[in-house]
Scaffold this motif. Sequence first.
Motif, mmCIF file in Angstrom:
data_model
loop_
_atom_site.group_PDB
_atom_site.id
_atom_site.type_symbol
_atom_site.label_atom_id
_atom_site.label_comp_id
_atom_site.label_asym_id
_atom_site.label_seq_id
_atom_site.Cartn_x
_atom_site.Cartn_y
_atom_site.Cartn_z
ATOM 1 N N ARG A 94 -1.927 88.520 85.010
ATOM 2 C CA ARG A 94 -2.998 87.733 84.380
ATOM 3 C C ARG A 94 -3.649 88.499 83.226
ATOM 4 N N GLU A 95 -3.682 89.810 83.304
ATOM 5 C CA GLU A 95 -4.157 90.585 82.156
ATOM 6 C C GLU A 95 -3.222 90.395 80.965
ATOM 7 N N LEU A 96 -1.930 90.432 81.231
ATOM 8 C CA LEU A 96 -0.958 90.183 80.174
ATOM 9 C C LEU A 96 -1.066 88.747 79.669
ATOM 10 N N GLY A 97 -1.325 87.819 80.582
ATOM 11 C CA GLY A 97 -1.496 86.431 80.192
ATOM 12 C C GLY A 97 -2.676 86.242 79.255
ATOM 13 N N ARG A 98 -3.765 86.952 79.541
ATOM 14 C CA ARG A 98 -4.935 86.851 78.660
ATOM 15 C C ARG A 98 -4.604 87.348 77.252
ATOM 16 N N GLY A 99 -3.857 88.444 77.167
ATOM 17 C CA GLY A 99 -3.489 88.962 75.858
ATOM 18 C C GLY A 99 -2.608 87.994 75.090
ATOM 19 N N LEU A 100 -1.637 87.408 75.775
ATOM 20 C CA LEU A 100 -0.739 86.459 75.122
ATOM 21 C C LEU A 100 -1.479 85.181 74.736
ATOM 22 N N LEU A 101 -2.396 84.735 75.613
ATOM 23 C CA LEU A 101 -3.150 83.524 75.302
ATOM 24 C C LEU A 101 -4.077 83.749 74.104
ATOM 25 N N ARG A 102 -4.679 84.926 74.024
ATOM 26 C CA ARG A 102 -5.525 85.239 72.863
ATOM 27 C C ARG A 102 -4.709 85.142 71.578
ATOM 28 N N LEU A 103 -3.517 85.705 71.607
ATOM 29 C CA LEU A 103 -2.640 85.634 70.439
ATOM 30 C C LEU A 103 -2.292 84.189 70.115
ATOM 31 N N ALA A 104 -1.920 83.419 71.138
ATOM 32 C CA ALA A 104 -1.475 82.037 70.922
ATOM 33 C C ALA A 104 -2.584 81.146 70.384
ATOM 34 N N THR A 105 -3.778 81.275 70.946
ATOM 35 C CA THR A 105 -4.877 80.426 70.491
ATOM 36 C C THR A 105 -5.338 80.804 69.075
ATOM 37 N N GLY A 123 -8.225 83.070 84.497
ATOM 38 C CA GLY A 123 -7.031 83.593 83.855
ATOM 39 C C GLY A 123 -5.746 82.961 84.332
ATOM 40 N N TRP A 124 -4.736 83.097 83.485
ATOM 41 C CA TRP A 124 -3.400 82.556 83.764
ATOM 42 C C TRP A 124 -2.398 83.698 83.785
ATOM 43 N N SER A 125 -1.377 83.560 84.604
ATOM 44 C CA SER A 125 -0.306 84.554 84.625
ATOM 45 C C SER A 125 0.484 84.504 83.317
ATOM 46 N N ARG A 126 1.108 85.609 82.997
ATOM 47 C CA ARG A 126 1.892 85.656 81.755
ATOM 48 C C ARG A 126 2.989 84.590 81.717
ATOM 49 N N PRO A 127 3.748 84.348 82.799
ATOM 50 C CA PRO A 127 4.803 83.343 82.684
ATOM 51 C C PRO A 127 4.289 81.941 82.393
ATOM 52 N N VAL A 128 3.122 81.584 82.907
ATOM 53 C CA VAL A 128 2.574 80.263 82.609
ATOM 54 C C VAL A 128 2.214 80.171 81.131
ATOM 55 N N VAL A 129 1.580 81.217 80.602
ATOM 56 C CA VAL A 129 1.239 81.219 79.176
ATOM 57 C C VAL A 129 2.510 81.215 78.332
ATOM 58 N N LEU A 130 3.507 81.973 78.752
ATOM 59 C CA LEU A 130 4.774 82.027 78.026
ATOM 60 C C LEU A 130 5.408 80.640 77.958
ATOM 61 N N GLY A 131 5.343 79.899 79.062
ATOM 62 C CA GLY A 131 5.891 78.551 79.078
ATOM 63 C C GLY A 131 5.144 77.611 78.153
ATOM 64 N N ALA A 132 3.824 77.757 78.106
ATOM 65 C CA ALA A 132 3.022 76.913 77.214
ATOM 66 C C ALA A 132 3.341 77.214 75.751
ATOM 67 N N VAL A 133 3.498 78.480 75.406
ATOM 68 C CA VAL A 133 3.866 78.851 74.038
ATOM 69 C C VAL A 133 5.234 78.271 73.692
ATOM 70 N N ALA A 134 6.171 78.348 74.630
ATOM 71 C CA ALA A 134 7.506 77.797 74.398
ATOM 72 C C ALA A 134 7.451 76.286 74.195
ATOM 73 N N ALA A 135 6.576 75.610 74.947
ATOM 74 C CA ALA A 135 6.424 74.161 74.774
ATOM 75 C C ALA A 135 5.903 73.836 73.385
ATOM 76 N N HIS A 136 4.955 74.616 72.909
ATOM 77 C CA HIS A 136 4.436 74.405 71.554
ATOM 78 C C HIS A 136 5.523 74.648 70.509
ATOM 79 N N ALA A 137 6.298 75.710 70.702
ATOM 80 C CA ALA A 137 7.250 76.150 69.679
ATOM 81 C C ALA A 137 8.563 75.390 69.699
ATOM 82 N N GLY A 138 8.835 74.634 70.756
ATOM 83 C CA GLY A 138 10.105 73.939 70.860
ATOM 84 C C GLY A 138 11.246 74.821 71.324
#
Length: 223
Positions: A94-105, A123-138
């Motif tokens: 979830r710490e990694l997820g926060r970092g990735l989410l900060r970047l994504a937003t 907070g969200w786990s990194r894999p959940v955030v990673l999946g959301a970024v992938a959904a945005h990016a196609g």
Amino acid sequence: MNADSHTIALLMADARLPSGGYAYSSGLEPALQGGLPPGEIGAFLRARARTTTIVDAATAVVALSAGRRGDAYGPIERAWAARTPSRAARNSSRELGRGLLRLATTLWPDSAPIAGLTRITGGWSRPVVLGAVAAHAGVDAESLVRIAVYDDMACAVAALLKLEPGDPIDGVRLVIDACAGVADFTPQLSALTSPEAIPASSAPQSEAWAEAHAVTNRRLFRA
């Protein structure tokens, strides 16, 4: 994937991505402190790829599916947490997820899939955030599985050069071998769409090492 999707996929697999991954060792430092012989690091990475990493990759794929449909991510996060028994491992993710989410937003403030992650506290786990970024990016599901596996293995090997210095070429071989060891699972994992289908592949020894590592002050990495 289109050209932009390929670019984002490459960024997601880049250790230089400013999301905090440099502070983590994918469980390698806890393992070495817990008594893993350096000669067994390759076996450790192959085992991690087939357990913890598979759970994360599957979680990311299910989050990708949810992001495309506009569904809530909460059930996916809960399913991931149920399959990650170690509190220390959950906190690290979830710490990694926060970092990735900060970047994504920051990069995509108007993204609907990413905006769905801002509607919860804790907070969200990194894999959940990673999946959301992938959904945005196609990014397609099979590419996402490969990104998730590669990222975890490459993070460990980057840390290895500080923990047990050696020839970087040997580290590249470790990453290739660990990723190859789970390649046959990629089609199955990429077809997942529901939280219930996420595999429950536990790694009790790694979880115990993570818990011990979380309370020591003699460490280079957060996890």
